[in-house]
Design a protein around this motif. Sequence first.
Motif, PDB file in Angstrom:
ATOM      1  N   HIS A  27      32.017  33.246  42.501  1.00 21.24           N
ATOM      2  CA  HIS A  27      33.411  33.422  42.093  1.00 21.24           C
ATOM      3  C   HIS A  27      34.251  34.284  43.038  1.00 21.24           C
ATOM      4  O   HIS A  27      35.454  34.441  42.813  1.00 21.24           O
ATOM      5  N   ARG A  28      33.621  34.834  44.080  1.00 18.93           N
ATOM      6  CA  ARG A  28      34.376  35.685  44.997  1.00 18.93           C
ATOM      7  C   ARG A  28      35.584  34.958  45.597  1.00 18.93           C
ATOM      8  O   ARG A  28      36.658  35.555  45.725  1.00 18.93           O
ATOM      9  N   PRO A  29      35.465  33.668  45.999  1.00 15.89           N
ATOM     10  CA  PRO A  29      36.645  32.987  46.561  1.00 15.89           C
ATOM     11  C   PRO A  29      37.830  32.975  45.591  1.00 15.89           C
ATOM     12  O   PRO A  29      38.982  33.114  46.022  1.00 15.89           O
ATOM     13  N   GLU A  30      37.560  32.822  44.300  1.00 15.24           N
ATOM     14  CA  GLU A  30      38.639  32.830  43.317  1.00 15.24           C
ATOM     15  C   GLU A  30      39.276  34.213  43.236  1.00 15.24           C
ATOM     16  O   GLU A  30      40.505  34.348  43.138  1.00 15.24           O
TER      17      GLU A  30
ATOM     18  N   ASP B 185      43.836  37.761  44.523  1.00 13.84           N
ATOM     19  CA  ASP B 185      44.340  38.961  45.188  1.00 13.84           C
ATOM     20  C   ASP B 185      45.417  38.595  46.207  1.00 13.84           C
ATOM     21  O   ASP B 185      46.452  39.273  46.309  1.00 13.84           O
ATOM     22  N   HIS B 186      45.212  37.515  46.930  1.00  9.28           N
ATOM     23  CA  HIS B 186      46.180  37.057  47.926  1.00  9.28           C
ATOM     24  C   HIS B 186      47.501  36.657  47.260  1.00  9.28           C
ATOM     25  O   HIS B 186      48.591  37.012  47.743  1.00  9.28           O
ATOM     26  N   LEU B 187      47.428  35.922  46.163  1.00  8.11           N
ATOM     27  CA  LEU B 187      48.638  35.479  45.469  1.00  8.11           C
ATOM     28  C   LEU B 187      49.399  36.653  44.863  1.00  8.11           C
ATOM     29  O   LEU B 187      50.634  36.674  44.863  1.00  8.11           O
TER      30      LEU B 187
ATOM     31  N   LEU C  94      48.441  30.988  40.201  1.00  8.44           N
ATOM     32  CA  LEU C  94      48.293  32.404  39.869  1.00  8.44           C
ATOM     33  C   LEU C  94      47.965  32.584  38.387  1.00  8.44           C
ATOM     34  O   LEU C  94      47.063  33.352  38.023  1.00  8.44           O
ATOM     35  N   VAL C  95      48.702  31.894  37.539  1.00  8.21           N
ATOM     36  CA  VAL C  95      48.455  32.011  36.099  1.00  8.21           C
ATOM     37  C   VAL C  95      47.052  31.523  35.748  1.00  8.21           C
ATOM     38  O   VAL C  95      46.332  32.160  34.955  1.00  8.21           O
ATOM     39  N   ASP C  96      46.655  30.392  36.335  1.00 10.85           N
ATOM     40  CA  ASP C  96      45.332  29.835  36.053  1.00 10.85           C
ATOM     41  C   ASP C  96      44.217  30.782  36.506  1.00 10.85           C
ATOM     42  O   ASP C  96      43.251  31.038  35.774  1.00 10.85           O
ATOM     43  N   LEU C  97      44.371  31.340  37.715  1.00 11.25           N
ATOM     44  CA  LEU C  97      43.361  32.258  38.227  1.00 11.25           C
ATOM     45  C   LEU C  97      43.317  33.548  37.422  1.00 11.25           C
ATOM     46  O   LEU C  97      42.241  34.134  37.218  1.00 11.25           O
ATOM     47  N   TYR C  98      44.467  34.024  36.978  1.00  6.94           N
ATOM     48  CA  TYR C  98      44.515  35.226  36.141  1.00  6.94           C
ATOM     49  C   TYR C  98      43.681  35.027  34.874  1.00  6.94           C
ATOM     50  O   TYR C  98      42.899  35.906  34.470  1.00  6.94           O
ATOM     51  N   GLN C  99      43.814  33.852  34.248  1.00  8.48           N
ATOM     52  CA  GLN C  99      43.050  33.573  33.035  1.00  8.48           C
ATOM     53  C   GLN C  99      41.544  33.487  33.336  1.00  8.48           C
ATOM     54  O   GLN C  99      40.719  34.007  32.580  1.00  8.48           O
TER      55      GLN C  99
ATOM     56  N   VAL D  16      42.698  42.232  37.638  1.00  9.07           N
ATOM     57  CA  VAL D  16      43.285  41.622  36.448  1.00  9.07           C
ATOM     58  C   VAL D  16      44.575  42.345  36.041  1.00  9.07           C
ATOM     59  O   VAL D  16      45.562  41.719  35.640  1.00  9.07           O
ATOM     60  N   ALA D  17      44.581  43.669  36.149  1.00 10.44           N
ATOM     61  CA  ALA D  17      45.786  44.435  35.806  1.00 10.44           C
ATOM     62  C   ALA D  17      46.948  44.069  36.732  1.00 10.44           C
ATOM     63  O   ALA D  17      48.086  43.891  36.290  1.00 10.44           O
ATOM     64  N   GLN D  18      46.678  43.956  38.035  1.00 11.49           N
ATOM     65  CA  GLN D  18      47.721  43.576  38.981  1.00 11.49           C
ATOM     66  C   GLN D  18      48.223  42.156  38.718  1.00 11.49           C
ATOM     67  O   GLN D  18      49.419  41.877  38.790  1.00 11.49           O
ATOM     68  N   ALA D  19      47.283  41.253  38.394  1.00 12.25           N
ATOM     69  CA  ALA D  19      47.677  39.873  38.107  1.00 12.25           C
ATOM     70  C   ALA D  19      48.501  39.802  36.825  1.00 12.25           C
ATOM     71  O   ALA D  19      49.469  39.047  36.740  1.00 12.25           O
TER      72      ALA D  19
END
Length: 330
Positions: free
Chosen positions: A10-13, A18-20, A35-40, A66-69
């Motif tokens: 899961h590191r790539p996700e 983090d990049h977004l 961004l929304v999908d990855l945050y979830q 997660v807090a930043q997202a």
Amino acid sequence: MDIDAFVAAHRPEWDRLDHLVKRRSSLTGAEVDELVDLYQRVSTHLSIVRSGSTDAMLVGRLSALVAQARSAVTGARTPAWRELVRFFTVSFPVVAYRARWWWLATGVACVAVGWVVGAWVAGDPAVQAAVASPEEITQLVEHDFADYYSEHPAASFASQVWVNNALVSAQVILYAIFMGLPIPYVLWANTWSVGVSGGLMASRDKLDIFFGLIMPHGLLELTAVFLAAAVGMRLGWTVIDPGPRRRVDALAEQGRAVISVALGLVVVLFVSGLIEAFVTPSGLPTWARIGIGVLAEVAFLAYVVVFGRRALRQNETGDLERAPDLAPTA
């Protein structure tokens, strides 16, 4: 759970999220959805790691991510004190500065008319007789004009003055919804009143008392009224000449600018009311009382010019709709 395998899978996700997050202000619609999908997804990963691992560093890293997202997705609310600071350093002064030529024209016109009315009343006994009887003029000149500023306790008088001045400015601003057409009449009525009072005082050689009592607070007070009238009439002119924007957009923006001025003038008129209640009737020499009024006026004009010009150079409009609490949407 094999935590190393989980991290490797899961590191790539996590890196992509983090990049977004770091590019949140320039994302495309598709990237916002991502961004929304990855945050979830990463929120779920965090829950799994917390329940199946004792790796505090990994938990901390994912918690921060997660807090930043979440901040990027839901919109981080700017603290109220920052919004207040922005209003008084950007929104209010830039609106006042952008209306400076309307503001200046309004002030010059009112002062000129008031001076003409005062000279007319002072130089024509027939006009004075039409305004009031000789006894009434004597009462005004010798007692009423000066007593008005000292017949009430200073604190309650300050509140009364503030409310009255705020109502006059609110009246002017309210007329903006009628394209500013009634505003010249309101200005005329107030200018006529001041001009007649000054003319009657001048007819009995009391002009020094008139200016000594009206200038300490009147400079700032009238400046506030002129500003309110200027933005109101400018709103009316926007109907005729909206510029390069759609008329409805121009009207909406200028309408919100009027609201900015209304809010800002609450503070300006409060200061004017304090001067009228505590300085105008005080035992200070006339030069000192007028000096305080001039200092307050210069300070306000300098504030508008310095902060307003700086904000204008930064392409600020003072539009209240430009809020910092924006959630990214596709």
